[in-house]
Enzyme design. Structure first.
Site, PDB file in Angstrom:
ATOM      1  N   THR A  74       0.818  -1.220   0.000  1.00 36.05           N
ATOM      2  CA  THR A  74       0.000   0.000   0.000  1.00 36.05           C
ATOM      3  C   THR A  74       0.854   1.274   0.000  1.00 36.05           C
ATOM      4  O   THR A  74       1.893   1.331   0.658  1.00 36.05           O
ATOM      5  CB  THR A  74      -0.912  -0.008   1.246  1.00 36.05           C
ATOM      6  OG1 THR A  74      -1.594  -1.260   1.298  1.00 36.05           O
ATOM      7  CG2 THR A  74      -1.928   1.111   1.202  1.00 36.05           C
ATOM      8  N   PRO A  76       0.612   5.868  -0.130  1.00 30.23           N
ATOM      9  CA  PRO A  76      -0.295   6.951   0.273  1.00 30.23           C
ATOM     10  C   PRO A  76      -1.442   7.157  -0.723  1.00 30.23           C
ATOM     11  O   PRO A  76      -2.564   7.438  -0.331  1.00 30.23           O
ATOM     12  CB  PRO A  76       0.630   8.170   0.342  1.00 30.23           C
ATOM     13  CG  PRO A  76       1.970   7.597   0.672  1.00 30.23           C
ATOM     14  CD  PRO A  76       2.030   6.261  -0.021  1.00 30.23           C
ATOM     15  N   GLN A 189      -4.882 -16.882   1.346  1.00 31.74           N
ATOM     16  CA  GLN A 189      -4.413 -17.130   2.720  1.00 31.74           C
ATOM     17  C   GLN A 189      -4.367 -15.828   3.530  1.00 31.74           C
ATOM     18  O   GLN A 189      -4.662 -15.818   4.719  1.00 31.74           O
ATOM     19  CB  GLN A 189      -3.036 -17.804   2.697  1.00 31.74           C
ATOM     20  CG  GLN A 189      -2.528 -18.125   4.088  1.00 31.74           C
ATOM     21  CD  GLN A 189      -1.443 -19.175   4.100  1.00 31.74           C
ATOM     22  OE1 GLN A 189      -1.523 -20.170   3.396  1.00 31.74           O
ATOM     23  NE2 GLN A 189      -0.411 -18.955   4.891  1.00 31.74           N
ATOM     24  N   GLU A 190      -3.981 -14.720   2.867  1.00 33.68           N
ATOM     25  CA  GLU A 190      -3.910 -13.436   3.575  1.00 33.68           C
ATOM     26  C   GLU A 190      -5.291 -13.018   4.078  1.00 33.68           C
ATOM     27  O   GLU A 190      -5.466 -12.617   5.221  1.00 33.68           O
ATOM     28  CB  GLU A 190      -3.352 -12.349   2.645  1.00 33.68           C
ATOM     29  CG  GLU A 190      -1.870 -12.540   2.379  1.00 33.68           C
ATOM     30  CD  GLU A 190      -1.350 -11.674   1.242  1.00 33.68           C
ATOM     31  OE1 GLU A 190      -2.018 -10.698   0.867  1.00 33.68           O
ATOM     32  OE2 GLU A 190      -0.269 -11.995   0.718  1.00 33.68           O
TER      33      GLU A 190
HETATM   34  C1  LIG Z   1      -4.353  -2.248  10.409  1.00 35.03           C
HETATM   35  C2  LIG Z   1      -3.897  -2.252   8.988  1.00 35.03           C
HETATM   36  C3  LIG Z   1      -2.794  -2.965   8.607  1.00 35.03           C
HETATM   37  C4  LIG Z   1      -2.358  -2.957   7.286  1.00 35.03           C
HETATM   38  N1  LIG Z   1      -1.231  -3.649   6.951  1.00 35.03           N
HETATM   39  C5  LIG Z   1      -0.759  -3.573   5.688  1.00 35.03           C
HETATM   40  C6  LIG Z   1       0.481  -4.202   5.335  1.00 35.03           C
HETATM   41  O1  LIG Z   1       1.117  -4.857   6.143  1.00 35.03           O
HETATM   42  N2  LIG Z   1       0.943  -4.046   4.061  1.00 35.03           N
HETATM   43  C7  LIG Z   1       0.246  -3.338   3.124  1.00 35.03           C
HETATM   44  O2  LIG Z   1       0.734  -3.247   1.999  1.00 35.03           O
HETATM   45  N3  LIG Z   1      -0.932  -2.723   3.415  1.00 35.03           N
HETATM   46  C8  LIG Z   1      -1.441  -2.823   4.677  1.00 35.03           C
HETATM   47  N4  LIG Z   1      -2.622  -2.205   5.005  1.00 35.03           N
HETATM   48  C9  LIG Z   1      -3.312  -1.437   3.978  1.00 35.03           C
HETATM   49  C10 LIG Z   1      -4.513  -2.127   3.411  1.00 35.03           C
HETATM   50  O3  LIG Z   1      -4.115  -3.198   2.602  1.00 35.03           O
HETATM   51  C11 LIG Z   1      -5.296  -1.057   2.649  1.00 35.03           C
HETATM   52  O4  LIG Z   1      -5.894  -0.243   3.632  1.00 35.03           O
HETATM   53  C12 LIG Z   1      -6.321  -1.652   1.737  1.00 35.03           C
HETATM   54  O5  LIG Z   1      -5.686  -2.204   0.607  1.00 35.03           O
HETATM   55  C13 LIG Z   1      -7.333  -0.604   1.271  1.00 35.03           C
HETATM   56  O6  LIG Z   1      -6.692   0.482   0.718  1.00 35.03           O
HETATM   57  P1  LIG Z   1      -7.057   1.988   1.166  1.00 35.03           P
HETATM   58  O7  LIG Z   1      -7.003   2.045   2.658  1.00 35.03           O
HETATM   59  O8  LIG Z   1      -6.170   2.906   0.400  1.00 35.03           O
HETATM   60  O9  LIG Z   1      -8.557   2.177   0.755  1.00 35.03           O
HETATM   61  P2  LIG Z   1      -9.107   2.669  -0.651  1.00 35.03           P
HETATM   62  O10 LIG Z   1      -8.547   1.842  -1.735  1.00 35.03           O
HETATM   63  O11 LIG Z   1      -8.943   4.160  -0.765  1.00 35.03           O
HETATM   64  O12 LIG Z   1     -10.623   2.337  -0.475  1.00 35.03           O
HETATM   65  C14 LIG Z   1     -11.465   3.174   0.323  1.00 35.03           C
HETATM   66  C15 LIG Z   1     -12.875   2.682   0.229  1.00 35.03           C
HETATM   67  O13 LIG Z   1     -13.319   2.641  -1.111  1.00 35.03           O
HETATM   68  C16 LIG Z   1     -13.806   1.328  -1.433  1.00 35.03           C
HETATM   69  N5  LIG Z   1     -13.423   0.975  -2.784  1.00 35.03           N
HETATM   70  C17 LIG Z   1     -12.194   1.027  -3.318  1.00 35.03           C
HETATM   71  N6  LIG Z   1     -12.224   0.584  -4.566  1.00 35.03           N
HETATM   72  C18 LIG Z   1     -13.489   0.238  -4.837  1.00 35.03           C
HETATM   73  C19 LIG Z   1     -14.148  -0.305  -5.981  1.00 35.03           C
HETATM   74  N7  LIG Z   1     -13.494  -0.589  -7.094  1.00 35.03           N
HETATM   75  N8  LIG Z   1     -15.469  -0.515  -5.895  1.00 35.03           N
HETATM   76  C20 LIG Z   1     -16.145  -0.247  -4.771  1.00 35.03           C
HETATM   77  N9  LIG Z   1     -15.568   0.249  -3.645  1.00 35.03           N
HETATM   78  C21 LIG Z   1     -14.265   0.493  -3.698  1.00 35.03           C
HETATM   79  C22 LIG Z   1     -13.116   0.393  -0.451  1.00 35.03           C
HETATM   80  O14 LIG Z   1     -13.863  -0.762  -0.204  1.00 35.03           O
HETATM   81  C23 LIG Z   1     -13.012   1.252   0.782  1.00 35.03           C
HETATM   82  O15 LIG Z   1     -14.164   1.164   1.560  1.00 35.03           O
HETATM   83  C24 LIG Z   1      -3.079  -2.225   6.316  1.00 35.03           C
HETATM   84  C25 LIG Z   1      -4.228  -1.512   6.683  1.00 35.03           C
HETATM   85  C26 LIG Z   1      -4.631  -1.522   8.002  1.00 35.03           C
HETATM   86  C27 LIG Z   1      -5.851  -0.731   8.362  1.00 35.03           C
END
Ligand SMILES: Cc1cc2nc3c(=O)[nH]c(=O)nc-3n(C[C@H](O)[C@H](O)[C@H](O)COP(=O)(O)OP(=O)(O)OC[C@H]3O[C@@H](n4cnc5c(N)ncnc54)[C@H](O)[C@@H]3O)c2cc1C
Length: 316
Positions: A74, A76, A189-190
């Site tokens: 992930t 910003p 698995q994740e």
């Molecule tokens: C506690 C925690 C630990 C984490 N650990 C890791 C880690 O170890 N490594 C890592 O790489 N990442 C990690 N993450 C990040 C996590 O993988 C991301 O938060 C996740 O991929 C969602 O991305 P975003 O937060 O940018 O949300 P966004 O992509 O901005 O999405 C925001 C909202 O929009 C919705 N949305 C997005 N796209 C669509 C679509 N096409 N259709 C409908 N709805 C949609 C989503 O469902 C969500 O509700 C972690 C997150 C948390 C909270």
């Protein structure tokens, strides 16, 4: 569990062992460091993609706990839409020069070894992604803020930045350009791992709540005797049981290789999707909320171990 014994692992490629570990640590409230991330998420990458030299270098420390791991996908500006990552790596002699930033990285602060998803061929889009292993102390690799969360307080979730980090070519995991495929292969698995935590957390929180409803008295009787408390608890118990049955079924399928990305389709198969995983997590949140409202969240140590989950009982 799955790492061969020669590297200090359990030598047992059976995800149910990981599940037992996760259930017990979750029920005990031990959220840090990110054990699950290390055991369930990163392990398959090292086991399936590392060459012999990399395995000898990393796996012994990985098993002993001297090396804490993380995976950084992930960014910003990029979460769900992973194909939009901007972190780049350019080949320069025997190194890849890495630039970019990541966020929300579990174990980000504590990690000694981070699998970084980077674009090594921008022309090819997602087919140009590769996995580079960045190690603690590499010049240009910096940790940012340890992000504030509403839970999992003992687990660090951090920002990372890479400024001209020279990553030796020997630290590439798997083949160049196949990074996105590797990510997709590990997805079942994740996701399942998150659902296992959510189901175990629901059971524990529900147990705490039921105990409180037995102990707390109002108007001369335990609050659990009031009709509304019973309705609420019955509903939560049903949700917890549904989650348990569902998660156990998915674990069974994963173990025989039948839980693939293709099958993660809702509702055609009704199997685990990000939606169902988050709905399990949401049910867990409902239970947590109920506990917070109804109790003062006393330490649960006294009742730890008094009850095992349905799954654990069935297995034993
Ligand atoms: C506690 C925690 C630990 C984490 N650990 C890791 C880690 O170890 N490594 C890592 O790489 N990442 C990690 N993450 C990040 C996590 O993988 C991301 O938060 C996740 O991929 C969602 O991305 P975003 O937060 O940018 O949300 P966004 O992509 O901005 O999405 C925001 C909202 O929009 C919705 N949305 C997005 N796209 C669509 C679509 N096409 N259709 C409908 N709805 C949609 C989503 O469902 C969500 O509700 C972690 C997150 C948390 C909270």
């Amino acid at each position: 569990m799955a790492v061969p014994e020669e590297f200090g692992g359990g030598g047992v490629d059976d995800f149910r062992y990981n599940v037992v570990l996760t259930e017990e640590t979750t029920r005990g409230g031990y959220s840090g460091v990110g054990f699950m991330l290390h055991n369930d998420v990163v392990a398959p990458y090292l086991l399936n993609l590392a060459d012999e030299e990399q395995k000898k270098r990393w796996l012994p420390g990985f098993c002993s706990g001297e090396i804490i791991t993380a995976i950084a996908m992930t960014e910003p500006g990029t979460g769900s839409d992973l194909q939009g990552i901007k972190t780049r790596a350019v080949r320069d002699g025997d190194d890849w020069v890495l630039n970019g930033s990541k966020t929300f990285i579990t174990n980000g602060i504590n990690a000694d070894l981070v699998i970084v998803v980077a674009c090594t061929d921008p022309e090819k889009g997602a087919q140009g992604f590769s996995l580079l292993v960045v190690e603690r102390g590499m010049p240009g690799f910096e940790r940012g803020r340890n992000l504030d969360k509403i839970g999992l307080d003992a687990q660090d979730t951090a920002e990372l930045s890479f400024d001209d980090v020279r990553v030796p070519a020997a630290n590439m995991l798997g083949e160049e350009g196949l990074g996105f495929i590797y990510l997709m292969q590990n997805l079942p698995q994740e996701r399942l791992s998150i659902a296992v935590v959510a189901a175990a957390a629901m059971e524990q929180v529900l147990e705490d709540t039921i105990q409180y409803c037995r102990d707390r008295k109002a108007f001369g009787k335990p609050i659990g005797r009031f009709q509304n408390s019973r309705f609420e608890l019955a509903e939560l118990s049903t949700e917890a049981l549904l989650a348990r049955v569902f998660v156990d079924k998915c674990v069974e399928l994963l173990n025989v290789g039948a839980l693939t990305v293709q099958e993660l389709r809702w509702p055609s198969t009704g199997l685990l999707t990000s939606r169902s995983s988050s709905s399990t997590a949401a049910s867990s949140c409902t239970a947590v909320t109920a506990t917070c409202v109804n109790t003062r969240l006393r330490r649960r140590t006294s009742i730890l171990g008094s009850r095992r989950s349905t799954a654990a009982r069935t297995r034993s």
